[in-house]
Motif scaffolding. Structure first.
Motif, PDB file in Angstrom:
ATOM      1  N   ASP A 219       6.220   9.589  -2.961  1.00 37.17           N
ATOM      2  CA  ASP A 219       7.264   9.191  -2.144  1.00 37.17           C
ATOM      3  C   ASP A 219       6.588   7.867  -1.487  1.00 37.17           C
ATOM      4  O   ASP A 219       5.034   8.819  -0.855  1.00 37.17           O
ATOM      5  CB  ASP A 219       7.994  10.179  -1.586  1.00 37.17           C
ATOM      6  N   ILE A 220       6.679   6.760  -1.265  1.00 39.38           N
ATOM      7  CA  ILE A 220       5.625   6.003  -0.593  1.00 39.38           C
ATOM      8  C   ILE A 220       6.026   6.048   1.045  1.00 39.38           C
ATOM      9  O   ILE A 220       7.342   6.178   1.098  1.00 39.38           O
ATOM     10  CB  ILE A 220       6.222   4.483  -1.218  1.00 39.38           C
ATOM     11  N   ASP A 221       4.932   7.016   1.604  1.00 37.82           N
ATOM     12  CA  ASP A 221       5.752   6.784   2.889  1.00 37.82           C
ATOM     13  C   ASP A 221       5.513   5.753   4.663  1.00 37.82           C
ATOM     14  O   ASP A 221       5.246   4.937   3.848  1.00 37.82           O
ATOM     15  CB  ASP A 221       4.074   6.845   3.593  1.00 37.82           C
ATOM     16  N   HIS A 222       7.397   6.030   5.074  1.00 41.94           N
ATOM     17  CA  HIS A 222       7.288   4.905   5.532  1.00 41.94           C
ATOM     18  C   HIS A 222       8.020   3.398   4.863  1.00 41.94           C
ATOM     19  O   HIS A 222       7.573   1.841   5.972  1.00 41.94           O
ATOM     20  CB  HIS A 222       5.957   4.528   7.218  1.00 41.94           C
ATOM     21  N   PHE A 223       8.660   3.376   3.610  1.00 42.22           N
ATOM     22  CA  PHE A 223       8.476   2.617   3.072  1.00 42.22           C
ATOM     23  C   PHE A 223       9.496   1.599   3.052  1.00 42.22           C
ATOM     24  O   PHE A 223       9.815   0.195   3.442  1.00 42.22           O
ATOM     25  CB  PHE A 223       8.783   2.562   1.333  1.00 42.22           C
ATOM     26  N   LYS A 224      10.634   1.560   4.321  1.00 42.79           N
ATOM     27  CA  LYS A 224      11.748   0.957   4.451  1.00 42.79           C
ATOM     28  C   LYS A 224      10.598   0.209   5.980  1.00 42.79           C
ATOM     29  O   LYS A 224      11.279  -1.313   5.960  1.00 42.79           O
ATOM     30  CB  LYS A 224      12.682   2.174   5.369  1.00 42.79           C
ATOM     31  N   ASN A 227       9.313  -2.882   4.082  1.00 37.48           N
ATOM     32  CA  ASN A 227      10.715  -3.768   3.951  1.00 37.48           C
ATOM     33  C   ASN A 227      11.052  -4.670   4.983  1.00 37.48           C
ATOM     34  O   ASN A 227      11.351  -5.996   4.889  1.00 37.48           O
ATOM     35  CB  ASN A 227      11.509  -2.924   3.204  1.00 37.48           C
ATOM     36  N   ASP A 228      11.561  -3.655   6.050  1.00 30.50           N
ATOM     37  CA  ASP A 228      12.046  -4.276   7.354  1.00 30.50           C
ATOM     38  C   ASP A 228      11.052  -5.054   7.921  1.00 30.50           C
ATOM     39  O   ASP A 228      11.165  -6.209   9.101  1.00 30.50           O
ATOM     40  CB  ASP A 228      12.042  -3.311   8.007  1.00 30.50           C
ATOM     41  N   THR A 229       9.753  -4.551   8.014  1.00 28.35           N
ATOM     42  CA  THR A 229       7.918  -5.273   8.704  1.00 28.35           C
ATOM     43  C   THR A 229       8.380  -6.986   8.020  1.00 28.35           C
ATOM     44  O   THR A 229       7.696  -7.809   8.315  1.00 28.35           O
ATOM     45  CB  THR A 229       7.117  -4.862   8.941  1.00 28.35           C
ATOM     46  N   HIS A 230       8.062  -7.058   6.440  1.00 24.12           N
ATOM     47  CA  HIS A 230       7.268  -7.557   5.906  1.00 24.12           C
ATOM     48  C   HIS A 230       8.585  -8.478   4.738  1.00 24.12           C
ATOM     49  O   HIS A 230       7.990  -9.241   3.728  1.00 24.12           O
ATOM     50  CB  HIS A 230       6.273  -6.871   4.911  1.00 24.12           C
ATOM     51  N   GLY A 231       9.410  -7.529   4.400  1.00 20.84           N
ATOM     52  CA  GLY A 231      10.202  -8.934   3.138  1.00 20.84           C
ATOM     53  C   GLY A 231      10.490  -7.491   2.051  1.00 20.84           C
ATOM     54  O   GLY A 231       9.355  -7.407   1.987  1.00 20.84           O
ATOM     55  N   HIS A 232      11.401  -7.748   1.092  1.00 20.26           N
ATOM     56  CA  HIS A 232      11.554  -6.440  -0.279  1.00 20.26           C
ATOM     57  C   HIS A 232      10.857  -7.586  -1.272  1.00 20.26           C
ATOM     58  O   HIS A 232      10.269  -6.539  -1.658  1.00 20.26           O
ATOM     59  CB  HIS A 232      12.648  -6.832  -0.264  1.00 20.26           C
ATOM     60  N   ILE A 287      -4.881   6.380  -3.162  1.00 16.97           N
ATOM     61  CA  ILE A 287      -3.835   4.974  -2.943  1.00 16.97           C
ATOM     62  C   ILE A 287      -4.395   5.361  -1.308  1.00 16.97           C
ATOM     63  O   ILE A 287      -3.822   2.996  -1.082  1.00 16.97           O
ATOM     64  CB  ILE A 287      -2.765   5.941  -3.598  1.00 16.97           C
ATOM     65  N   ARG A 288      -4.574   5.369  -0.812  1.00 25.30           N
ATOM     66  CA  ARG A 288      -5.191   5.564   0.644  1.00 25.30           C
ATOM     67  C   ARG A 288      -5.574   4.052   0.870  1.00 25.30           C
ATOM     68  O   ARG A 288      -6.160   3.103   1.748  1.00 25.30           O
ATOM     69  CB  ARG A 288      -5.285   6.467   1.695  1.00 25.30           C
ATOM     70  N   HIS A 289      -7.018   4.695  -0.335  1.00 31.90           N
ATOM     71  CA  HIS A 289      -7.778   3.064  -0.633  1.00 31.90           C
ATOM     72  C   HIS A 289      -7.691   2.354  -0.854  1.00 31.90           C
ATOM     73  O   HIS A 289      -8.181   0.891  -0.659  1.00 31.90           O
ATOM     74  CB  HIS A 289      -9.920   3.544  -0.548  1.00 31.90           C
ATOM     75  N   LEU A 290      -6.891   1.764  -1.527  1.00 26.19           N
ATOM     76  CA  LEU A 290      -6.218   0.725  -2.891  1.00 26.19           C
ATOM     77  C   LEU A 290      -4.965   0.654  -2.455  1.00 26.19           C
ATOM     78  O   LEU A 290      -5.087  -0.673  -3.114  1.00 26.19           O
ATOM     79  CB  LEU A 290      -6.854   1.268  -4.861  1.00 26.19           C
ATOM     80  N   GLY A 291      -4.132   0.736  -2.502  1.00 26.30           N
ATOM     81  CA  GLY A 291      -2.921   0.767  -1.976  1.00 26.30           C
ATOM     82  C   GLY A 291      -2.579  -0.443  -0.991  1.00 26.30           C
ATOM     83  O   GLY A 291      -1.978   0.098  -0.441  1.00 26.30           O
ATOM     84  N   LYS A 292      -2.932  -1.911  -0.955  1.00 25.91           N
ATOM     85  CA  LYS A 292      -2.653  -2.386   0.105  1.00 25.91           C
ATOM     86  C   LYS A 292      -2.532  -4.246  -0.711  1.00 25.91           C
ATOM     87  O   LYS A 292      -3.002  -4.273  -1.992  1.00 25.91           O
ATOM     88  CB  LYS A 292      -4.132  -2.720   0.882  1.00 25.91           C
ATOM     89  N   VAL A 293      -2.054  -4.249  -0.277  1.00 26.25           N
ATOM     90  CA  VAL A 293      -1.038  -5.811  -0.993  1.00 26.25           C
ATOM     91  C   VAL A 293      -1.221  -6.814   0.196  1.00 26.25           C
ATOM     92  O   VAL A 293      -1.480  -6.565   1.700  1.00 26.25           O
ATOM     93  CB  VAL A 293       0.292  -5.619  -1.675  1.00 26.25           C
ATOM     94  N   SER A 294      -0.791  -7.829   0.095  1.00 29.93           N
ATOM     95  CA  SER A 294      -1.088  -9.109   1.362  1.00 29.93           C
ATOM     96  C   SER A 294       0.429  -9.684   1.603  1.00 29.93           C
ATOM     97  O   SER A 294       1.157  -9.382   0.898  1.00 29.93           O
ATOM     98  CB  SER A 294      -2.301 -10.333   1.399  1.00 29.93           C
ATOM     99  N   ASN A 295       0.297  -9.452   3.147  1.00 30.02           N
ATOM    100  CA  ASN A 295       2.152 -10.049   3.360  1.00 30.02           C
ATOM    101  C   ASN A 295       1.602 -11.478   3.547  1.00 30.02           C
ATOM    102  O   ASN A 295       1.255 -12.541   2.479  1.00 30.02           O
ATOM    103  CB  ASN A 295       2.536  -8.997   4.963  1.00 30.02           C
ATOM    104  N   LYS A 296       3.100 -12.516   3.971  1.00 32.17           N
ATOM    105  CA  LYS A 296       2.693 -14.091   3.525  1.00 32.17           C
ATOM    106  C   LYS A 296       1.846 -13.984   4.226  1.00 32.17           C
ATOM    107  O   LYS A 296       1.960 -15.509   4.109  1.00 32.17           O
ATOM    108  CB  LYS A 296       4.414 -14.517   3.887  1.00 32.17           C
ATOM    109  N   VAL A 301      -1.761  -5.077   3.479  1.00 28.33           N
ATOM    110  CA  VAL A 301      -0.474  -4.209   4.691  1.00 28.33           C
ATOM    111  C   VAL A 301      -0.371  -2.655   3.832  1.00 28.33           C
ATOM    112  O   VAL A 301      -0.808  -2.814   2.473  1.00 28.33           O
ATOM    113  CB  VAL A 301       0.763  -4.745   3.166  1.00 28.33           C
ATOM    114  N   GLU A 302      -1.016  -2.142   4.622  1.00 31.27           N
ATOM    115  CA  GLU A 302      -1.932  -0.179   3.950  1.00 31.27           C
ATOM    116  C   GLU A 302      -0.290   0.393   3.894  1.00 31.27           C
ATOM    117  O   GLU A 302       0.470   0.729   4.622  1.00 31.27           O
ATOM    118  CB  GLU A 302      -2.850  -0.082   5.046  1.00 31.27           C
ATOM    119  N   VAL A 303      -0.394   1.111   2.704  1.00 33.02           N
ATOM    120  CA  VAL A 303       0.598   2.032   2.547  1.00 33.02           C
ATOM    121  C   VAL A 303      -0.031   3.290   2.184  1.00 33.02           C
ATOM    122  O   VAL A 303      -1.838   3.640   1.826  1.00 33.02           O
ATOM    123  CB  VAL A 303       1.420   1.853   1.164  1.00 33.02           C
ATOM    124  N   THR A 304       0.458   4.425   2.426  1.00 25.65           N
ATOM    125  CA  THR A 304       0.257   5.698   2.025  1.00 25.65           C
ATOM    126  C   THR A 304       1.156   6.202   1.107  1.00 25.65           C
ATOM    127  O   THR A 304       2.418   6.230   1.169  1.00 25.65           O
ATOM    128  CB  THR A 304      -0.753   6.710   2.905  1.00 25.65           C
TER     129      THR A 304
END
Length: 356
Positions: A219-224, A227-232, A287-296, A301-304
């Motif tokens: 499960d992606i941590d704090h995924f909501k 979405n709320d901060t950066h958009g769907h 995932i901690r090290h590579l699971g990053k995408v860029s926001n607008k 945006v780092e995820v775990t």
């Protein structure tokens, strides 16, 4: 003649049959061995293993039949699969369902029939194994019980054949509608329905072969919050990125899918218990090290992820359903979340909840 009825769950039954990849003309030596054995045992004119495919009855293996398929509406097997019990017809000339059936009035001139439904692990009746004579015959209780035992043999072979098919083979067998039903459109990996079917396949195969199966639920941590901060749109990129990392981190034979929302499931056939926690922790770390995408704005945006793990051991007499295994992995995932996230927790299967 009474046409063969169509089961109420026909669409799901057909999809399950298609997924198994059984509808090829390639002969299966083990199924041929079974039909030849049944021919010697019963001494009937014809023995066949049939699969009901859309509007046809396809003979996967047969002895003394000159055709490989017939129309489904005239099939005896189409009547047999409507019930859990075997269907025995001692004299078709006295049965209103079949007296004017083309398979009775013409070749192969069926006069007596005994058929037993063949089901897969999902419980769908795929077809039958049947013995047929051109003369009347009263099948004894022992003969009926014997054909039921042979039907279980057929089911075991079919389950093993399904388990041997690679993910690429399974996907290539799907038409557009089936692909839409089993593949997640956002990530291109299996969806929840596809995962549940494949987990049933792997549990069945492991039970037959006495091999283990490992399961991760992620499960992606704090995924909501993402979405709320950066958009769907960014949230979708996170989901796609995580699926790619998982796929590249596991073996080719491992199965991954999106269970729903921000949850993923990994099925690890043959994995030993010893490395389960290590593999889960490495996946969290990757995932901690590579699971990053860029926001607008171009900022990362780092995820775990949190992972719940369980394991189906080999050499067990009890057999677990996919829902039981997934529930245990989900319980372990809850523990991982409760432990602070970005970690993996393991929970063994509860033998008391196993199916007999």
């Amino acid at each position: 003649m009474k046409p063969a009825p169509i089961p109420a769950n026909e669409m799901a039954r057909q999809t399950s049959l298609n997924t198994m990849g059984l509808l090829s003309i390639e002969r299966d030596p083990e199924l041929d061995r079974i039909t030849k054995f049944a021919k010697r045992l019963f001494g009937t004119d014809i023995v066949a293993i049939s699969l009901l495919d859309n509007d046809r009855q396809f003979f996967k293996s047969h002895v003394n039949l000159s055709v490989s398929e017939t129309s489904r509406d005239i099939s005896f097997c189409g009547h047999t699969v409507m019930h859990d019990a075997p269907m025995a017809v001692s004299d078709t000339h006295k049965d209103e369902r079949f007296i004017d059936n083309p398979l009775v009035t013409g070749d192969p001139k069926i006069r007596s029939y005994l058929g037993v439904p063949i089901s897969n692990e999902q419980g769908y009746k795929l077809g039958t194994i049947c013995v047929i004579d051109s003369h009347t015959r009263n099948f004894s209780d022992d003969e009926i019980a014997t054909l039921q035992d042979i039907a279980h043999w057929v089911e075991t072979v079919i389950a093993l054949r399904y388990s041997e098919r690679s993910q690429k083979q399974l996907v290539s067998d799907l038409d557009t509608a089936q692909r839409d039903a089993l593949i997640d459109t956002l990530t291109g990996i299996w969806n929840r329905r596809g995962l549940e079917e494949l987990l049933e396949r792997e549990i069945s195969s492991a039970h037959i072969r006495n091999t283990p199966v490992g399961i991760f639920m992620l499960d992606i941590d704090h995924f909501k919050r993402v979405n709320d901060t950066h958009g769907h749109l960014v949230g979708d990129k996170v989901i796609q990125g995580i699926s790619e990392i998982i796929a590249s981190s596991l073996r080719d034979q491992d199965i991954i899918g999106r269970f729903g929302g921000e949850e993923f499931v990994c099925i690890l056939p043959g994995v030993r218990l010893d490395p389960i926690m290590f593999l889960g922790e490495k996946l969290c770390q990757t995932i901690r090290h590579l699971g990053k995408v860029s926001n607008k704005n171009g900022d990362p945006v780092e995820v775990t992820v949190s992972i719940g793990a369980t394991w189906v051991p080999p050499h067990i007499k009890t057999k677990y359903s996919s829902s039981q295994v997934l529930q245990m992995a989900d319980d372990a995932l809850y523990q991982a979340k409760k432990a602070g996230r970005d970690t993996v927790c393991y929970k063994p299967l509860d033998v008391d909840r196993a199916l007999d």
